[in-house]
Design a protein around this motif. Structure first.
Motif, PDB file in Angstrom:
ATOM      1  N   ASP A   5       0.898  -1.110  -0.034  1.00  0.00           N
ATOM      2  CA  ASP A   5      -0.116  -0.081  -0.048  1.00  0.00           C
ATOM      3  C   ASP A   5       0.881   1.005   0.023  1.00  0.00           C
ATOM      4  N   SER A   6       0.410   2.157  -0.629  1.00  0.00           N
ATOM      5  CA  SER A   6       1.472   3.564  -0.727  1.00  0.00           C
ATOM      6  C   SER A   6       1.595   4.095   0.276  1.00  0.00           C
ATOM      7  N   VAL A   7       0.605   4.149   1.309  1.00  0.00           N
ATOM      8  CA  VAL A   7       0.993   4.626   2.973  1.00  0.00           C
ATOM      9  C   VAL A   7       1.893   3.916   3.353  1.00  0.00           C
ATOM     10  N   ARG A   8       1.745   2.509   3.477  1.00  0.00           N
ATOM     11  CA  ARG A   8       2.795   1.760   4.237  1.00  0.00           C
ATOM     12  C   ARG A   8       4.075   1.986   3.523  1.00  0.00           C
ATOM     13  N   PHE A   9       4.229   2.151   2.224  1.00  0.00           N
ATOM     14  CA  PHE A   9       5.615   2.380   1.829  1.00  0.00           C
ATOM     15  C   PHE A   9       6.081   3.790   2.215  1.00  0.00           C
ATOM     16  N   ALA A  10       5.288   4.708   2.247  1.00  0.00           N
ATOM     17  CA  ALA A  10       5.747   6.130   2.549  1.00  0.00           C
ATOM     18  C   ALA A  10       6.215   5.933   4.192  1.00  0.00           C
ATOM     19  N   PRO A  31      -8.997   8.234   5.871  1.00  0.00           N
ATOM     20  CA  PRO A  31      -8.623   7.114   5.348  1.00  0.00           C
ATOM     21  C   PRO A  31      -9.297   6.662   3.975  1.00  0.00           C
ATOM     22  N   THR A  32      -8.468   6.124   3.049  1.00  0.00           N
ATOM     23  CA  THR A  32      -9.112   5.862   1.930  1.00  0.00           C
ATOM     24  C   THR A  32      -9.788   4.372   1.765  1.00  0.00           C
ATOM     25  N   CYS A  33     -10.375   3.935   1.040  1.00  0.00           N
ATOM     26  CA  CYS A  33     -11.140   2.706   1.334  1.00  0.00           C
ATOM     27  C   CYS A  33     -10.267   1.581   1.079  1.00  0.00           C
ATOM     28  N   SER A  34      -9.128   1.787   0.041  1.00  0.00           N
ATOM     29  CA  SER A  34      -8.019   0.771   0.190  1.00  0.00           C
ATOM     30  C   SER A  34      -7.293   0.731   1.402  1.00  0.00           C
ATOM     31  N   THR A  35      -7.214   1.706   2.294  1.00  0.00           N
ATOM     32  CA  THR A  35      -6.354   1.894   3.473  1.00  0.00           C
ATOM     33  C   THR A  35      -7.050   0.813   4.454  1.00  0.00           C
ATOM     34  N   VAL A  36      -8.354   1.159   4.274  1.00  0.00           N
ATOM     35  CA  VAL A  36      -9.212   0.201   5.545  1.00  0.00           C
ATOM     36  C   VAL A  36      -9.280  -1.107   5.174  1.00  0.00           C
ATOM     37  N   GLY A  41      -4.549   1.495   8.627  1.00  0.00           N
ATOM     38  CA  GLY A  41      -5.170   2.511   9.379  1.00  0.00           C
ATOM     39  C   GLY A  41      -3.774   3.163  10.232  1.00  0.00           C
ATOM     40  N   ASP A  42      -3.330   2.399  10.956  1.00  0.00           N
ATOM     41  CA  ASP A  42      -2.301   2.906  11.926  1.00  0.00           C
ATOM     42  C   ASP A  42      -1.206   3.465  10.983  1.00  0.00           C
ATOM     43  N   ALA A  43      -0.888   2.798   9.755  1.00  0.00           N
ATOM     44  CA  ALA A  43       0.058   3.547   8.991  1.00  0.00           C
ATOM     45  C   ALA A  43      -0.293   4.755   8.566  1.00  0.00           C
ATOM     46  N   LEU A  44      -1.554   5.182   8.492  1.00  0.00           N
ATOM     47  CA  LEU A  44      -1.908   6.308   7.999  1.00  0.00           C
ATOM     48  C   LEU A  44      -1.682   7.441   8.958  1.00  0.00           C
ATOM     49  N   VAL A  45      -2.064   7.112  10.051  1.00  0.00           N
ATOM     50  CA  VAL A  45      -1.766   7.957  11.235  1.00  0.00           C
ATOM     51  C   VAL A  45      -0.189   8.273  11.375  1.00  0.00           C
ATOM     52  N   ALA A  46       0.609   7.315  11.246  1.00  0.00           N
ATOM     53  CA  ALA A  46       2.158   7.517  11.704  1.00  0.00           C
ATOM     54  C   ALA A  46       2.863   8.711  10.856  1.00  0.00           C
ATOM     55  N   PRO A  58     -11.015  11.430  12.572  1.00  0.00           N
ATOM     56  CA  PRO A  58     -12.353  11.898  13.065  1.00  0.00           C
ATOM     57  C   PRO A  58     -13.240  10.419  13.173  1.00  0.00           C
ATOM     58  N   ASP A  59     -14.145  10.194  14.369  1.00  0.00           N
ATOM     59  CA  ASP A  59     -15.056   9.159  14.481  1.00  0.00           C
ATOM     60  C   ASP A  59     -15.944   9.187  13.328  1.00  0.00           C
ATOM     61  N   SER A  60     -16.407  10.243  12.669  1.00  0.00           N
ATOM     62  CA  SER A  60     -17.396  10.498  11.788  1.00  0.00           C
ATOM     63  C   SER A  60     -16.799  10.703  10.292  1.00  0.00           C
ATOM     64  N   TRP A  61     -15.652  10.007  10.058  1.00  0.00           N
ATOM     65  CA  TRP A  61     -15.133  10.195   8.749  1.00  0.00           C
ATOM     66  C   TRP A  61     -15.874   9.441   7.761  1.00  0.00           C
ATOM     67  N   GLY A  62     -16.352   8.249   7.985  1.00  0.00           N
ATOM     68  CA  GLY A  62     -16.995   7.622   7.072  1.00  0.00           C
ATOM     69  C   GLY A  62     -18.512   7.389   7.169  1.00  0.00           C
TER      70      GLY A  62
END
Length: 62
Positions: A5-10, A31-36, A41-46, A58-62
């Protein structure tokens, strides 16, 4: 062949090589659908936490 995943690579490859950034006070992430789907998801926050004092999805993101 390995698919990443591009987020994990980054997070794994690019983030450790970047200079210390100017920090933000807070950052909201969406988060994108692919990230989920890939469970990254944890990689996105890093990278968010690397540049902001507070980085949250945010809890209401989706």
């Amino acid at each position: 062949m390995e698919y990443t995943d591009s987020v994990r690579f980054a997070v794994d490859t690019l983030l450790p090589r970047l200079p210390e950034p100017r920090r933000l006070a807070s950052l909201a992430l969406h988060p994108t659908c692919s990230t989920v789907h890939l469970g990254s998801g944890d990689a996105l926050v890093a990278p968010g936490r690397a540049v902001a004092d507070t980085a949250d999805v945010p809890d209401s993101w989706g």
